[in-house]
Scaffold this motif. Structure first.
Motif, PDB file in Angstrom:
ATOM      1  N   HIS B 110      -7.415  73.847  30.627  1.00 53.36           N
ATOM      2  CA  HIS B 110      -7.466  73.800  29.162  1.00 53.36           C
ATOM      3  C   HIS B 110      -6.281  74.545  28.564  1.00 53.36           C
ATOM      4  O   HIS B 110      -5.681  74.104  27.587  1.00 53.36           O
ATOM      5  N   ALA B 111      -5.962  75.696  29.164  1.00 54.13           N
ATOM      6  CA  ALA B 111      -4.826  76.474  28.660  1.00 54.13           C
ATOM      7  C   ALA B 111      -3.552  75.634  28.730  1.00 54.13           C
ATOM      8  O   ALA B 111      -2.770  75.586  27.775  1.00 54.13           O
ATOM      9  N   PHE B 112      -3.357  74.934  29.838  1.00 57.41           N
ATOM     10  CA  PHE B 112      -2.130  74.147  29.978  1.00 57.41           C
ATOM     11  C   PHE B 112      -2.138  72.911  29.079  1.00 57.41           C
ATOM     12  O   PHE B 112      -1.087  72.464  28.636  1.00 57.41           O
ATOM     13  N   GLY B 114      -3.257  73.020  26.072  1.00 54.30           N
ATOM     14  CA  GLY B 114      -2.750  73.603  24.829  1.00 54.30           C
ATOM     15  C   GLY B 114      -1.259  73.871  24.907  1.00 54.30           C
ATOM     16  O   GLY B 114      -0.498  73.584  23.976  1.00 54.30           O
TER      17      GLY B 114
END
Lengths: 190, 180
Positions: B110-112, B114
């Motif tokens: 999820h971080a990547f 974003g």
């Protein structure tokens, strides 16, 4: 034929070093080209690689070559790609400082660069389009459903607009926006 | 020998402490190379930097090679270049290894997702900057569009675009009288 990947890494990154003019993201279109032709570099890792290269110290081109080389063939791969990328620079600069004084003031050189600059901008825009396709547009989902509302990931598009406007208005270091976007990504479950 | 080692260390510092490359590196080069070491004057540095921008390759590497070669010949060029790429090699290799080991964790994914959106904005920002400084007339607009289409639609290697755009520059120079 394990060593073949090192020969290819050297050849491809030498070429990128020789033809990527203008610094910064100029290496990026070459990486997409390499990813399209070989299976040891996947286009899917390239956006992450840009983020890492922009958020760590050092020249972006060198960072990207190191990252791509590592993905292809580990530590030896990162060394091979980086050395290959800088070899043309070293050769060209040594020739120039030996033979051509005031190289950049020659009218023919200035004319060539006046034409190269817009082309390089176009190349980087094309590489940017590749990142758009996988992070904001959801073309695979659209191909399945044929429903226009499934063409774009709405949260991603909104996040993009917010980041872009903030960047233009406030400036600041890219690492701030990359870190912020990572947090938003986790919170929204992008 | 001492100067070669100093050269390696100085360029190591420059490579390891500047984020973003390109223009971000100039203030650092001024401080280390001109003020601290006295390896070049302000004007020489600007010349090297300008040449670094209009020769192929990474600008920081080109500038380092230039300064190293002028001071100590081939060995100087090698030491300065090795210095400027050394921190990248170490830092990026560690991060790349780290990411590969953590890529399966959902939160990381999820971080990547974003981060990729932020990268879109970064690249668009870079293109706008290059457009403003580089696209000055109709020929520029055509070159921009042709380069974009050749790569994004036709999938041509960027090598051809760079060669073709360079040739256009030579033709335009000839048309303007071909001054030496």
């Amino acid at each position: 034929m394990e060593w073949m990947v090192f020969v290819l890494l050297f050849y491809e990154f030498f070429k990128a070093g020789l033809f990527a003019v203008g610094g910064g993201l100029a290496t990026l279109p070459f990486l997409y080209d390499i990813a399209a032709r070989y299976d040891w570099l996947s286009a899917a890792v390239l956006p992450d690689m840009i983020a890492v290269s922009e958020s760590t110290p050092g020249p972006i081109g060198v960072n990207m070559a190191t990252y791509a080389g590592f993905n292809a063939a580990g530590v030896a791969g990162s060394l091979t790609a980086t050395v290959a990328l800088v070899t043309p620079s070293v050769l060209v600069i040594i020739c120039i400082s030996k033979f051509l004084a005031r190289f950049n003031e020659k009218p023919v050189v200035q004319s060539v660069f006046a034409s190269l600059r817009p082309a390089v901008a176009g190349l980087i825009a094309a590489a940017g389009w590749q990142v758009f396709r996988v992070s904001i547009f959801t073309l695979e989902r659209f191909a399945l459903t044929r429903d226009l509302t499934s063409l774009v990931s709405l949260p991603a598009l909104l996040l993009f607009i917010v980041i872009f406007v903030l960047m233009r208005k406030l400036g600041g270091h890219p690492i701030l926006y990359i870190a912020g976007a990572a947090v938003v990504g986790i919170v929204l479950g992008l | 020998m001492k100067e070669l080692w100093d050269m390696f260390l100085t360029f190591c510092r420059i490579g390891g402490l500047t984020f973003g490359g390109g223009y971000a590196m100039l203030p650092m080069l001024q401080k280390e190379v001109v003020e601290r070491q006295g390896w070049a004057t302000e004007e020489e540095l600007m010349d090297y930097y300008a040449i670094g921008q209009c020769t192929p390759g990474v600008i920081a590497v080109n500038t380092a090679t230039f300064i190293g070669y002028k001071r100590r010949g081939l060995a100087g060029a090698m030491c300065a270049t090795a210095g400027v790429i050394f921190p990248s090699l170490v830092i990026i290799t560690v991060i790349a290894a780290f990411i590969q080991n953590f890529a399966d964790i959902p939160a990381v994914q999820h971080a990547f997702a974003g981060i990729r959106v932020a990268v879109c904005a970064l690249v668009l920002g870079a293109v706008i900057k290059l457009w403003k400084s580089g696209v000055k007339n109709t020929v520029g607009v055509i070159l921009f569009a042709a380069a974009f289409l050749a790569t994004a639609i036709l999938g041509l290697s960027p090598v051809w675009t760079v060669i073709a755009a360079g040739l256009v520059g030579v033709v335009r120079w000839k048309k303007e009288g071909g001054k030496k």
